[in-house]
Design a protein around this motif. Structure first.
Motif, PDB file in Angstrom:
ATOM      1  N   ASP A 129       0.810  -1.212   0.000  1.00  0.00           N
ATOM      2  CA  ASP A 129       0.000   0.000   0.000  1.00  0.00           C
ATOM      3  C   ASP A 129       0.847   1.268   0.000  1.00  0.00           C
ATOM      4  N   GLN A 130       2.075   1.171   0.466  1.00  0.00           N
ATOM      5  CA  GLN A 130       2.887   2.375   0.566  1.00  0.00           C
ATOM      6  C   GLN A 130       4.349   2.035   0.347  1.00  0.00           C
ATOM      7  N   CYS A 131       5.015   2.812  -0.482  1.00  0.00           N
ATOM      8  CA  CYS A 131       6.436   2.559  -0.698  1.00  0.00           C
ATOM      9  C   CYS A 131       7.254   3.351   0.317  1.00  0.00           C
ATOM     10  N   ASP A 132       8.449   2.875   0.575  1.00  0.00           N
ATOM     11  CA  ASP A 132       9.328   3.491   1.558  1.00  0.00           C
ATOM     12  C   ASP A 132      10.218   4.508   0.860  1.00  0.00           C
ATOM     13  N   GLN A 149       3.159  10.148  -6.686  1.00  0.00           N
ATOM     14  CA  GLN A 149       1.932   9.769  -7.378  1.00  0.00           C
ATOM     15  C   GLN A 149       1.413   8.433  -6.865  1.00  0.00           C
ATOM     16  N   THR A 150       0.114   8.378  -6.595  1.00  0.00           N
ATOM     17  CA  THR A 150      -0.555   7.109  -6.310  1.00  0.00           C
ATOM     18  C   THR A 150      -1.616   6.902  -7.383  1.00  0.00           C
ATOM     19  N   GLU A 161       2.232   3.169  -6.089  1.00  0.00           N
ATOM     20  CA  GLU A 161       2.784   4.422  -5.595  1.00  0.00           C
ATOM     21  C   GLU A 161       4.197   4.601  -6.129  1.00  0.00           C
ATOM     22  N   MET A 162       4.482   5.836  -6.585  1.00  0.00           N
ATOM     23  CA  MET A 162       5.800   6.136  -7.147  1.00  0.00           C
ATOM     24  C   MET A 162       6.254   7.511  -6.661  1.00  0.00           C
ATOM     25  N   SER A 188      -7.422   6.209 -11.967  1.00  0.00           N
ATOM     26  CA  SER A 188      -7.643   7.210 -10.933  1.00  0.00           C
ATOM     27  C   SER A 188      -6.301   7.501 -10.290  1.00  0.00           C
ATOM     28  N   SER A 189      -5.899   8.775 -10.294  1.00  0.00           N
ATOM     29  CA  SER A 189      -4.554   9.094  -9.839  1.00  0.00           C
ATOM     30  C   SER A 189      -4.548  10.357  -8.991  1.00  0.00           C
ATOM     31  N   ASN A 190      -3.727  10.348  -7.949  1.00  0.00           N
ATOM     32  CA  ASN A 190      -3.466  11.534  -7.145  1.00  0.00           C
ATOM     33  C   ASN A 190      -1.984  11.855  -7.232  1.00  0.00           C
ATOM     34  N   SER A 191      -1.670  13.102  -7.554  1.00  0.00           N
ATOM     35  CA  SER A 191      -0.272  13.491  -7.731  1.00  0.00           C
ATOM     36  C   SER A 191       0.030  14.736  -6.906  1.00  0.00           C
ATOM     37  N   PHE A 192       1.234  14.764  -6.369  1.00  0.00           N
ATOM     38  CA  PHE A 192       1.678  15.895  -5.562  1.00  0.00           C
ATOM     39  C   PHE A 192       3.107  16.246  -5.929  1.00  0.00           C
TER      40      PHE A 192
END
Length: 202
Positions: A129-132, A149-150, A161-162, A188-192
């Motif tokens: 679910d989450q990369c380090d 980005q997820t 997640e990248m 569906s993507s969320n980017s920051f």
């Protein structure tokens, strides 16, 4: 008679201006230079026919992708790149403004491997679910922003997640929310983004 025809033409043009003429474009996705064909879509009044061209480089292999749809005029003529561990993507967009037109293919940005002195948290996670983001990568060329980005792909059970480096043009594109340029991808993507790309420590 000529005056009457002129007035009729003017009235027709004014009607288009008043109602906001909407283009009809083709929405499609293609890979590796194959023809892009798909469904017809009616654009909003402020949109044009747009295509996003991408080059995706994974180690020693590469693929190309074209996504076409309606998009706001401000998404036209942009280009940039983003990098993650073991991969880099370059992109450029172009537009045209007649029904079912095909945007001309722009030149993709050159691959620049020269380090620019900045680093960003870097990781890619497909299974978890989450990369380090404990690992950091050296940014290159004009990639002076840190990108996160997820993405949820159809048929994939967990988020992808990248984190990595990106040009400011990438951040400007995602800062306004999901762009219509990515609609054919059906994801569906969320980017920051953050400008806190840290100098390389010596």
């Amino acid at each position: 008679m000529e005056m009457r025809n002129t007035l009729a033409t003017l009235c027709t043009l004014l009607a288009f201006v008043a109602t906001g003429y909407s283009l009809t474009c083709t929405e499609c996705l293609s890979w590796n230079g194959m023809p892009c064909s798909g469904t017809s879509v009616t654009c909003s009044a402020n949109e044009v026919c747009a295509s996003l061209f991408m080059g995706i480089f994974l180690g020693t292999s590469s693929i190309s992708m074209t996504a076409s749809s309606c998009a706001p005029k401000e998404d036209c003529g942009i280009s940039g790149s983003l990098s993650f561990p073991s991969s880099k993507t370059t992109f450029a967009s172009s537009c045209c403004s007649t029904d079912y037109c095909t945007p001309a293919k722009p030149a993709l940005p050159d691959i620049v491997n020269k380090y620019n002195g900045l680093t960003c948290p870097a990781c890619v996670s497909v299974e978890s679910d989450q990369c380090d983001p404990g690992e950091r990568m050296l940014c290159t060329g004009n990639e002076n922003m840190c990108y996160w980005q997820t993405t949820v792909w159809p048929g994939v059970s967990s988020d992808i997640e990248m984190r990595g480096c990106a040009t400011k043009s990438v951040c400007d594109l995602v800062s306004a929310g999901p762009s219509s340029l990515f609609k054919p991808l059906n994801v569906s993507s969320n980017s920051f983004c953050t400008s806190q790309a840290f100098p390389v420590s010596h």
